[in-house]
Design an enzyme around this catalytic site. Structure first.
Site, short mmCIF file in Angstrom:
data_model
loop_
_atom_site.label_atom_id
_atom_site.label_comp_id
_atom_site.label_asym_id
_atom_site.label_seq_id
_atom_site.Cartn_x
_atom_site.Cartn_y
_atom_site.Cartn_z
N ASP A 37 0.90 -1.08 -0.18
CA ASP A 37 0.08 -0.01 -0.14
C ASP A 37 0.89 1.48 0.02
O ASP A 37 1.78 1.49 0.84
CB ASP A 37 -0.87 0.16 1.23
CG ASP A 37 -2.04 1.08 1.07
OD1 ASP A 37 -3.09 0.48 0.96
OD2 ASP A 37 -1.76 2.37 1.06
N ASN B 128 -12.82 -3.02 2.33
CA ASN B 128 -13.92 -2.00 2.52
C ASN B 128 -14.75 -1.85 1.28
O ASN B 128 -14.54 -2.32 0.14
CB ASN B 128 -13.20 -0.77 2.44
CG ASN B 128 -12.25 -0.46 3.78
OD1 ASN B 128 -12.65 -0.78 4.75
ND2 ASN B 128 -11.17 0.24 3.35
N SER C 228 -11.83 3.52 -1.27
CA SER C 228 -11.34 4.70 -2.29
C SER C 228 -11.11 4.27 -3.62
O SER C 228 -11.02 5.16 -4.40
CB SER C 228 -10.26 5.50 -1.75
OG SER C 228 -8.98 4.72 -1.49
N HIS D 97 -10.32 -5.33 -3.36
CA HIS D 97 -8.93 -5.64 -2.85
C HIS D 97 -9.14 -5.82 -1.35
O HIS D 97 -9.98 -5.74 -0.82
CB HIS D 97 -8.01 -4.28 -2.77
CG HIS D 97 -8.62 -2.97 -2.55
ND1 HIS D 97 -9.60 -2.41 -3.35
CD2 HIS D 97 -8.58 -2.30 -1.17
CE1 HIS D 97 -10.00 -1.34 -2.52
NE2 HIS D 97 -9.35 -1.31 -1.50
N LEU D 98 -8.22 -6.76 -0.98
CA LEU D 98 -8.06 -7.37 0.41
C LEU D 98 -6.93 -6.37 0.96
O LEU D 98 -5.72 -6.80 0.58
CB LEU D 98 -7.86 -8.66 0.42
CG LEU D 98 -7.81 -9.40 1.78
CD1 LEU D 98 -9.19 -9.38 2.43
CD2 LEU D 98 -7.65 -10.93 1.28
P1 AMP Z 1 -9.58 1.42 0.30
O1 AMP Z 1 -9.60 2.79 1.01
O2 AMP Z 1 -10.01 0.27 0.86
O3 AMP Z 1 -10.25 1.68 -1.10
O4 AMP Z 1 -8.11 1.11 -0.08
C1 AMP Z 1 -7.48 1.71 -1.04
C2 AMP Z 1 -6.03 1.70 -0.85
O5 AMP Z 1 -5.25 1.96 -1.84
C3 AMP Z 1 -5.63 2.92 0.14
O6 AMP Z 1 -4.99 2.20 1.25
C4 AMP Z 1 -4.36 3.64 -0.53
O7 AMP Z 1 -3.54 3.99 0.41
C5 AMP Z 1 -4.06 2.63 -1.67
N1 AMP Z 1 -3.36 3.22 -2.67
C6 AMP Z 1 -4.01 4.21 -3.57
N2 AMP Z 1 -3.27 4.13 -4.74
C7 AMP Z 1 -2.14 3.25 -4.62
C8 AMP Z 1 -1.12 3.02 -5.45
N3 AMP Z 1 -0.97 3.73 -6.56
N4 AMP Z 1 -0.18 2.43 -4.91
C9 AMP Z 1 -0.52 1.41 -4.08
N5 AMP Z 1 -1.50 1.75 -3.05
C10 AMP Z 1 -2.49 2.73 -3.33
#
Ligand code: AMP
Length: 120
Positions: free
Chosen positions: A34, A93, A101, A106-107
């Protein structure tokens, strides 16, 4: 399930179009760090094919949930958090109230420290 969506961040990471720090991979899924880690170990496990969220999983792609968990197990071993006295948290989420977001299934694999419960 859709194969690839060109405007989806995690589709672009899974295809190698965007960079990531890969921890483990399988034919159907990819595990990468992440970008904004919330714990010493914070890895995202995603299917290579596009599925929007756990709430849109259908019979045809339900096997991907198992695939994500199996790859998360491998991540835990690689990261050294699989012992019974360590452990980790798996989080999916779904939607705005959960602060999802990125709308690609994704897990989160979180560990490497004692994690609080309940989450905020
Ligand atoms: P969620 O909030 O469950 O949708 O998790 C999305 C996750 O993706 C967040 O923890 C972000 O920090 C992560 N994220 C966003 N962009 C990237 C990226 N380019 N590479 C790795 N992680 C990312």
């Amino acid at each position: 399930m859709m194969a690839h969506m060109s405007d989806c961040l995690f589709c672009r990471i899974a295809s190698g179009e965007l960079p990531s720090t890969i921890v483990a991979e399988s034919e159907l899924a990819l595990a990468f760090r992440d970008a904004a880690p919330q714990a010493p170990v914070h890895v995202l496990v995603v299917p290579r094919a596009h599925v929007t969220s756990a709430h849109t999983v259908r019979d045809a792609d339900a096997h991907l949930i198992g695939e994500l968990v199996l790859l998360a197990q491998r991540v835990a071993v690689i990261e050294g958090i699989d012992a019974e006295d360590r452990g980790y948290r798996l989080v999916m989420n779904v939607g705005a109230d959960a602060n999802m977001s990125v709308p690609h299934l994704h897990l989160h694999v979180l560990g490497g420290r004692k994690l609080g419960w309940p989450p905020g």
